[in-house]
Write a protein that holds these residues in place. Sequence first.
Motif, mmCIF file in Angstrom:
data_model
loop_
_atom_site.group_PDB
_atom_site.id
_atom_site.type_symbol
_atom_site.label_atom_id
_atom_site.label_comp_id
_atom_site.label_asym_id
_atom_site.label_seq_id
_atom_site.Cartn_x
_atom_site.Cartn_y
_atom_site.Cartn_z
ATOM 1 N N SER A 184 12.964 -10.624 6.755
ATOM 2 C CA SER A 184 13.741 -9.787 5.833
ATOM 3 C C SER A 184 13.791 -10.431 4.445
ATOM 4 C CB SER A 184 15.128 -9.468 6.374
ATOM 5 O OG SER A 184 15.847 -10.631 6.634
ATOM 6 N N TRP A 185 13.792 -11.769 4.437
ATOM 7 C CA TRP A 185 13.725 -12.482 3.149
ATOM 8 C C TRP A 185 12.377 -12.221 2.480
ATOM 9 C CZ3 TRP A 185 10.715 -16.833 1.602
ATOM 10 C CH2 TRP A 185 11.179 -17.518 0.485
ATOM 11 N N LEU A 186 11.309 -12.275 3.263
ATOM 12 C CA LEU A 186 9.957 -12.007 2.746
ATOM 13 C C LEU A 186 9.843 -10.575 2.212
ATOM 14 C CD1 LEU A 186 6.827 -12.561 2.522
ATOM 15 C CD2 LEU A 186 6.677 -11.819 4.903
ATOM 16 N N TYR A 187 10.352 -9.612 2.993
ATOM 17 C CA TYR A 187 10.235 -8.214 2.566
ATOM 18 C C TYR A 187 11.020 -7.957 1.284
ATOM 19 C CZ TYR A 187 8.248 -7.426 7.223
ATOM 20 O OH TYR A 187 7.470 -7.481 8.347
ATOM 21 N N ARG A 188 12.136 -8.677 1.142
ATOM 22 C CA ARG A 188 12.910 -8.515 -0.104
ATOM 23 C C ARG A 188 12.050 -8.934 -1.298
ATOM 24 N NH1 ARG A 188 17.994 -10.275 1.179
ATOM 25 N NH2 ARG A 188 17.446 -12.453 0.954
ATOM 26 N N ILE A 189 11.330 -10.038 -1.134
ATOM 27 C CA ILE A 189 10.443 -10.505 -2.208
ATOM 28 C C ILE A 189 9.359 -9.466 -2.492
ATOM 29 C CG2 ILE A 189 8.646 -12.212 -2.741
ATOM 30 C CD1 ILE A 189 10.458 -14.332 -1.483
ATOM 31 N N VAL A 190 8.761 -8.938 -1.436
ATOM 32 C CA VAL A 190 7.665 -7.976 -1.603
ATOM 33 C C VAL A 190 8.166 -6.688 -2.267
ATOM 34 C CG1 VAL A 190 5.939 -6.586 -0.400
ATOM 35 C CG2 VAL A 190 6.409 -8.912 0.373
ATOM 36 N N VAL A 191 9.297 -6.189 -1.777
ATOM 37 C CA VAL A 191 9.848 -4.947 -2.324
ATOM 38 C C VAL A 191 10.214 -5.124 -3.804
ATOM 39 C CG1 VAL A 191 11.893 -3.449 -2.246
ATOM 40 C CG2 VAL A 191 10.643 -3.950 -0.149
ATOM 41 N N ASN A 192 10.856 -6.240 -4.118
ATOM 42 C CA ASN A 192 11.216 -6.488 -5.519
ATOM 43 C C ASN A 192 9.989 -6.599 -6.408
ATOM 44 O OD1 ASN A 192 13.963 -6.384 -5.119
ATOM 45 N ND2 ASN A 192 14.159 -8.578 -4.743
ATOM 46 N N TYR A 227 0.828 -1.211 0.000
ATOM 47 C CA TYR A 227 0.000 0.000 0.000
ATOM 48 C C TYR A 227 0.862 1.260 0.000
ATOM 49 C CZ TYR A 227 -3.540 3.354 1.605
ATOM 50 O OH TYR A 227 -4.377 4.427 1.738
ATOM 51 N N LEU A 228 1.844 1.296 0.895
ATOM 52 C CA LEU A 228 2.690 2.487 0.999
ATOM 53 C C LEU A 228 3.579 2.664 -0.232
ATOM 54 C CD1 LEU A 228 3.772 2.204 4.759
ATOM 55 C CD2 LEU A 228 2.158 3.850 3.788
ATOM 56 N N THR A 229 3.998 1.553 -0.806
ATOM 57 C CA THR A 229 4.890 1.648 -1.964
ATOM 58 C C THR A 229 4.127 1.969 -3.242
ATOM 59 O OG1 THR A 229 6.223 -0.066 -0.900
ATOM 60 C CG2 THR A 229 6.797 0.495 -3.150
ATOM 61 N N MET A 230 2.978 1.316 -3.428
ATOM 62 C CA MET A 230 2.211 1.511 -4.664
ATOM 63 C C MET A 230 1.257 2.699 -4.551
ATOM 64 S SD MET A 230 3.492 -1.016 -6.360
ATOM 65 C CE MET A 230 2.512 -0.993 -7.859
ATOM 66 N N GLY A 231 0.876 3.043 -3.335
ATOM 67 C CA GLY A 231 0.010 4.197 -3.134
ATOM 68 C C GLY A 231 -1.443 3.974 -3.507
ATOM 69 N N LYS A 257 5.441 10.663 -4.334
ATOM 70 C CA LYS A 257 6.279 11.513 -5.184
ATOM 71 C C LYS A 257 7.768 11.221 -5.038
ATOM 72 C CE LYS A 257 2.867 15.139 -5.167
ATOM 73 N NZ LYS A 257 2.455 14.992 -6.582
ATOM 74 N N LEU A 258 8.108 10.440 -4.044
ATOM 75 C CA LEU A 258 9.522 10.088 -3.870
ATOM 76 C C LEU A 258 9.948 9.096 -4.953
ATOM 77 C CD1 LEU A 258 9.878 9.423 -0.027
ATOM 78 C CD2 LEU A 258 10.416 11.512 -1.266
ATOM 79 N N SER A 259 11.257 9.041 -5.184
ATOM 80 C CA SER A 259 11.772 8.027 -6.103
ATOM 81 C C SER A 259 11.570 6.657 -5.459
ATOM 82 C CB SER A 259 13.260 8.258 -6.353
ATOM 83 O OG SER A 259 13.975 7.933 -5.175
ATOM 84 N N GLN A 260 11.577 5.631 -6.285
ATOM 85 C CA GLN A 260 11.386 4.266 -5.801
ATOM 86 C C GLN A 260 12.388 3.927 -4.691
ATOM 87 O OE1 GLN A 260 8.898 2.072 -6.649
ATOM 88 N NE2 GLN A 260 9.840 1.074 -4.889
ATOM 89 N N GLU A 261 13.631 4.313 -4.894
ATOM 90 C CA GLU A 261 14.697 4.021 -3.914
ATOM 91 C C GLU A 261 14.406 4.649 -2.554
ATOM 92 O OE1 GLU A 261 18.329 5.554 -5.462
ATOM 93 O OE2 GLU A 261 18.789 3.713 -6.575
ATOM 94 N N HIS A 262 14.011 5.910 -2.598
ATOM 95 C CA HIS A 262 13.759 6.626 -1.348
ATOM 96 C C HIS A 262 12.518 6.108 -0.636
ATOM 97 C CE1 HIS A 262 16.333 10.388 -2.431
ATOM 98 N NE2 HIS A 262 17.043 9.291 -2.187
ATOM 99 N N LYS A 263 11.509 5.806 -1.433
ATOM 100 C CA LYS A 263 10.253 5.333 -0.861
ATOM 101 C C LYS A 263 10.458 4.004 -0.123
ATOM 102 C CE LYS A 263 7.133 5.485 -4.005
ATOM 103 N NZ LYS A 263 6.123 5.153 -5.020
ATOM 104 N N THR A 264 11.100 3.075 -0.806
ATOM 105 C CA THR A 264 11.302 1.741 -0.245
ATOM 106 C C THR A 264 12.046 1.779 1.078
ATOM 107 O OG1 THR A 264 11.470 0.981 -2.513
ATOM 108 C CG2 THR A 264 12.134 -0.550 -0.818
ATOM 109 N N VAL A 265 13.129 2.524 1.082
ATOM 110 C CA VAL A 265 13.970 2.576 2.268
ATOM 111 C C VAL A 265 13.191 3.188 3.451
ATOM 112 C CG1 VAL A 265 15.119 4.825 2.060
ATOM 113 C CG2 VAL A 265 16.437 2.842 2.777
ATOM 114 N N LEU A 266 12.379 4.173 3.131
ATOM 115 C CA LEU A 266 11.627 4.848 4.188
ATOM 116 C C LEU A 266 10.490 3.969 4.735
ATOM 117 C CD1 LEU A 266 12.203 7.648 5.313
ATOM 118 C CD2 LEU A 266 10.204 8.478 4.075
ATOM 119 N N VAL A 267 9.848 3.241 3.837
ATOM 120 C CA VAL A 267 8.763 2.342 4.274
ATOM 121 C C VAL A 267 9.317 1.272 5.217
ATOM 122 C CG1 VAL A 267 7.124 0.570 3.516
ATOM 123 C CG2 VAL A 267 7.264 2.732 2.284
#
Lengths: 150, 193
Positions: free
Chosen positions: B73-81, B38-42, B137-147
């Motif tokens: 952390s393994w799960l979140y890597r899958i989700v983020v990717n 939700y936070l990443t895709m908006g 509005k953040l870049s993908q990189e910034h958004k992911t790290v912040l989430v």
Amino acid sequence: MNHTLLQEKLSAFVDGELNKLDEAEIKSHISNCPECRRAAEEYRLLRASIRAAAAQNLAASFASDVTRAARLLVDPQVMWGGVEIFARRLVIALMLVVFLVVSVDSLNSSEQQMTIEPGFSGVSVDSTVQQTLLRGEVSKEDMILAMMER
Amino acid sequence: MNQAHDDLQLVRSFQAGDEKAFETLVRRYQRQVANIIYLTMGDRADIEDLAQEAFLRVYKSLGRFEFDSSFYSWLYRIVVNLCIDEIRRRKIRRALSLDFFTEDRLEKETKSIEPKTGLEDVLGKEKKDTVLMALEKLSQEHKTVLVLREYNDMSYDEIAKVLGITPQAVKSRIFRARTELREFLKEYFHERL
Ligand SMILES: [Zn+2]
């Protein structure tokens, strides 16, 4: 120290990611710098706001649904096994219906000869076949087959 | 830590053929996964499909999980990717769509890509979505790290492992993401602090 570098440290400070030395440095800086104090407050509010915005969840059945879907995806045998059993039962049921239609039909055929309807080439579709067809239990081909058997 | 240990027990059970263990893991993390998406895709509309896709990927590769990290952390890597792939896919699809060259489309594109514009949009929207829209509005990189930091409460080391970058890079990305967000959310903060 460069103020931007201090601000980056401040961000890490809010996350509890600084060592004791850096932490002490930031604490003393904050007490003298209203700009950084404000930034720290905003970071905390930002965090609270993001957490408040994240109030989503999935249906209670999601876990079992996704597990079932995963099993089917990885092991299609599960699915084909089910389809195979279903298909076998369907074939048996259809054969049974055809058999019934044919036998009822041949029983009736002697009486039917007596009441030939004009204009209908001798073959009257009897009610059993018609009803079976209407109920969708047997296909058109099966009915034609059944009529040919007579 | 207890939960992390328990997760690994469940992974072991799954690897030994216990399907219920997988279901338990899904139930345990479905809320976190839903919110990362939700936070990443908006967009709420993306949550269920992407969450399902994520857990299907988990199911397919959990057999090869090597216990060199925590399960989450393994799960979140899958989700983020998955989210990154999906965003990339949509960008390509949009670029290929026929109305791409109409002025209206170009204008919208610039608005959503250019982070500095559209501040008025942010402030015009309903309060509860303001932060989410700024995040978008953040870049993908910034958004992911912040989430991962703000929502999932992960340490810099953990985030570094999930994203495959150094903890130092995590630190500076988080700082830059926050600086950008503060800029977008000036009014929002002004009203509240
Ligand atoms: Zn300062």
